[in-house]
Design a protein around this motif. Structure first.
Motif, PDB file in Angstrom:
ATOM      1  N   SER A 134       0.846  -1.196   0.000  1.00 22.03           N
ATOM      2  CA  SER A 134       0.000   0.000   0.000  1.00 22.03           C
ATOM      3  C   SER A 134       0.876   1.239   0.000  1.00 22.03           C
ATOM      4  O   SER A 134       2.087   1.158  -0.208  1.00 22.03           O
ATOM      5  N   GLY A 135       0.253   2.396   0.263  1.00 21.80           N
ATOM      6  CA  GLY A 135       0.997   3.644   0.305  1.00 21.80           C
ATOM      7  C   GLY A 135       1.972   3.688   1.474  1.00 21.80           C
ATOM      8  O   GLY A 135       2.983   4.394   1.432  1.00 21.80           O
ATOM      9  N   GLY A 136       1.686   2.931   2.518  1.00 23.85           N
ATOM     10  CA  GLY A 136       2.546   2.962   3.708  1.00 23.85           C
ATOM     11  C   GLY A 136       3.237   1.640   3.995  1.00 23.85           C
ATOM     12  O   GLY A 136       4.065   1.567   4.906  1.00 23.85           O
ATOM     13  N   GLY A 161       3.711   1.733  -2.770  1.00 28.48           N
ATOM     14  CA  GLY A 161       2.719   2.726  -3.217  1.00 28.48           C
ATOM     15  C   GLY A 161       3.321   4.129  -3.230  1.00 28.48           C
ATOM     16  O   GLY A 161       3.038   4.947  -4.113  1.00 28.48           O
ATOM     17  N   ASP A 165       3.695   6.720  -6.296  1.00 27.46           N
ATOM     18  CA  ASP A 165       3.232   8.117  -6.226  1.00 27.46           C
ATOM     19  C   ASP A 165       4.370   9.082  -6.557  1.00 27.46           C
ATOM     20  O   ASP A 165       4.158  10.100  -7.228  1.00 27.46           O
ATOM     21  N   GLY A 178      -0.428   5.632  -8.438  1.00 32.48           N
ATOM     22  CA  GLY A 178      -0.500   4.199  -8.735  1.00 32.48           C
ATOM     23  C   GLY A 178      -1.422   3.865  -9.900  1.00 32.48           C
ATOM     24  O   GLY A 178      -0.985   3.287 -10.903  1.00 32.48           O
ATOM     25  N   PRO A 179      -2.706   4.248  -9.791  1.00 29.36           N
ATOM     26  CA  PRO A 179      -3.630   3.881 -10.874  1.00 29.36           C
ATOM     27  C   PRO A 179      -3.225   4.503 -12.206  1.00 29.36           C
ATOM     28  O   PRO A 179      -3.442   3.907 -13.264  1.00 29.36           O
ATOM     29  N   ASP A 182      -0.308   2.506 -13.652  1.00 27.40           N
ATOM     30  CA  ASP A 182      -0.893   1.220 -14.050  1.00 27.40           C
ATOM     31  C   ASP A 182      -1.489   1.339 -15.462  1.00 27.40           C
ATOM     32  O   ASP A 182      -1.211   0.519 -16.355  1.00 27.40           O
ATOM     33  N   GLY A 265      -3.753  -1.099  -1.166  1.00 23.77           N
ATOM     34  CA  GLY A 265      -4.071  -0.325  -2.371  1.00 23.77           C
ATOM     35  C   GLY A 265      -3.379  -0.789  -3.641  1.00 23.77           C
ATOM     36  O   GLY A 265      -3.985  -0.838  -4.710  1.00 23.77           O
ATOM     37  N   ASN A 269      -3.440  -3.166  -8.579  1.00 25.45           N
ATOM     38  CA  ASN A 269      -2.674  -3.018  -9.825  1.00 25.45           C
ATOM     39  C   ASN A 269      -2.893  -4.190 -10.786  1.00 25.45           C
ATOM     40  O   ASN A 269      -2.706  -5.353 -10.422  1.00 25.45           O
ATOM     41  N   ASP A 295      -8.633   1.266   1.409  1.00 25.07           N
ATOM     42  CA  ASP A 295      -9.104   1.289   2.795  1.00 25.07           C
ATOM     43  C   ASP A 295     -10.630   1.347   2.896  1.00 25.07           C
ATOM     44  O   ASP A 295     -11.284   2.085   2.156  1.00 25.07           O
TER      45      ASP A 295
END
Ligand code: KG4
Ligand code: ZN
Length: 328
Positions: A134-136, A161, A165, A178-179, A182, A265, A269, A295
């Motif tokens: 994920s982002g973290g 993530g 970003d 990310g999206p 992708d 998150g 992908n 989330d």
């Protein structure tokens, strides 16, 4: 029947859900702050916590949709890890409900939520390996049973993530990257060479790859040559995702694993999902639907049902934890 009302507010989604022990989602509301943070190019913690404060009562009210808390058996919330100001908002709301309605309180580990939400798709088989991305977080979590969590590998620097970003920012794609990467990578061709991270064991590293993207972009700018965004997205993604895949396969090779799942998150992908299904053939593999990757509070309720079964409740004075070990 046991019913849990759960609240999630660890980052930039404010969410509330009611789930029963048959794993029926009786209610689930999620609002995302993404549009606001997109203007700043990333999540601004202070803005995020203020938005949680503004939204949380409405979200809980919508999730309750006129029902009373009489048939709710416990109140759950994300205790950590996450942005501390954001966590406090969910914790304060959950604690107020628990105190006022005299309900037990359950403090949930966010990553357990990301893992156990997969029970909505199919029963989990142990020993299980969860790739939490994920982002973290970038973690390989090995579970001998549903109550044991061993972090076999983690990132030594950026989370995957976060790397997506940051690389998206180099290309001015906007947040969350990310999206966008992708999608863009689908049009890309093998053109740029980026270094595969070299990390021993099951750990990960993404900062070298991110810096290589930045250096490539600077070099082309200096030469006055155009950066082909789709090709950079392709190159970055292939290296980053093969790094995830290689370490996952290494764990499978070295350990008994009956089930592999991806969570968080970045599990949304499309390339990661196809790489996993192409390479993991003889083991149960769960690729959760996109709505369960990002989330939500349903995942917190499902993890909380397990705590409820073991009567693992927390006191009203328990602290939220921005960093929180999953095996604590
Ligand atoms: O789990 P999540 O919603 O929030 C955290 O707990 O961090 O994950 C958000 C992260 C962001 O970094 C976002 O860019 C990334 O997940 N992400 C993706 C995709 N969708 C979201 N990364 C790669 N490809 C995607 N399709
Ligand atoms: Zn998350």
């Amino acid at each position: 029947m046991t019913r849990i009302l759960a609240i999630e507010s660890s980052c930039d989604e404010t969410a509330c859900a009611i789930v029963n022990d048959k794993l029926e989602i009786e209610s689930s509301i999620v609002t995302s702050q993404i549009d606001t943070h997109a203007r700043f190019g990333g999540v601004v913690p202070e803005v995020a916590s203020r938005m949680h404060v503004e939204q949380i009562s409405t979200i809980i009210k919508s999730a309750l949709n006129g029902r009373s808390l009489d048939d709710i058996d416990a109140i759950a919330y994300t205790r950590g890890p996450g942005l501390i100001g954001c966590l406090h908002v969910g914790a304060a709301a959950a604690k107020s409900l628990a105190l006022f309605y005299d309900k037990p309180l359950i403090g949930v580990h966010h990553l357990k939520g990301h893992i156990f939400v997969n029970e909505l798709i199919e029963p989990l088989h142990y020993p299980l390996l969860a790739l939490v991305v994920s982002g973290g977080h970038t973690e390989l979590v090995y579970m001998k049973d549903e109550d044991s969590f061993e972090i076999l590998g983690t990132t030594l620097d950026d989370a995957i993530g976060e790397a997506y970003d940051k690389v998206a920012r180099i290309m001015d794609l906007g947040y969350p990257g990310g999206p966008k990467i992708d999608k863009l990578a689908k049009e890309g061709k093998p053109h740029y060479d980026l270094p595969l991270p070299k990390v021993s064991g099951y750990d990960f590293s993404f900062s070298g790859l991110k810096n290589a993207c930045l250096q490539l972009s600077d070099r082309l700018k200096r030469k006055g040559e155009p950066l082909i965004g789709a090709d950079l997205a392709y190159a970055f993604q292939e290296v980053a995702l093969h790094h995830l895949l290689d370490k996952t396969l290494k764990v499978i090779n070295d350990h008994e694993v009956k089930h592999v799942l991806i969570a968080g998150g970045v599990a949304a992908n499309s390339r990661l999902r196809s790489l996993m299904s192409e390479n993991i053939k003889d083991i149960n593999l769960t690729l959760p639907p996109l709505k369960y990757c990002t989330d939500n509070a349903t995942m917190i309720a499902i993890a909380a049902l397990k705590e409820f079964k073991h009567h693992r409740f927390v006191d009203l004075d328990v602290a939220s934890l921005s960093s929180f070990d999953i095996d604590e």
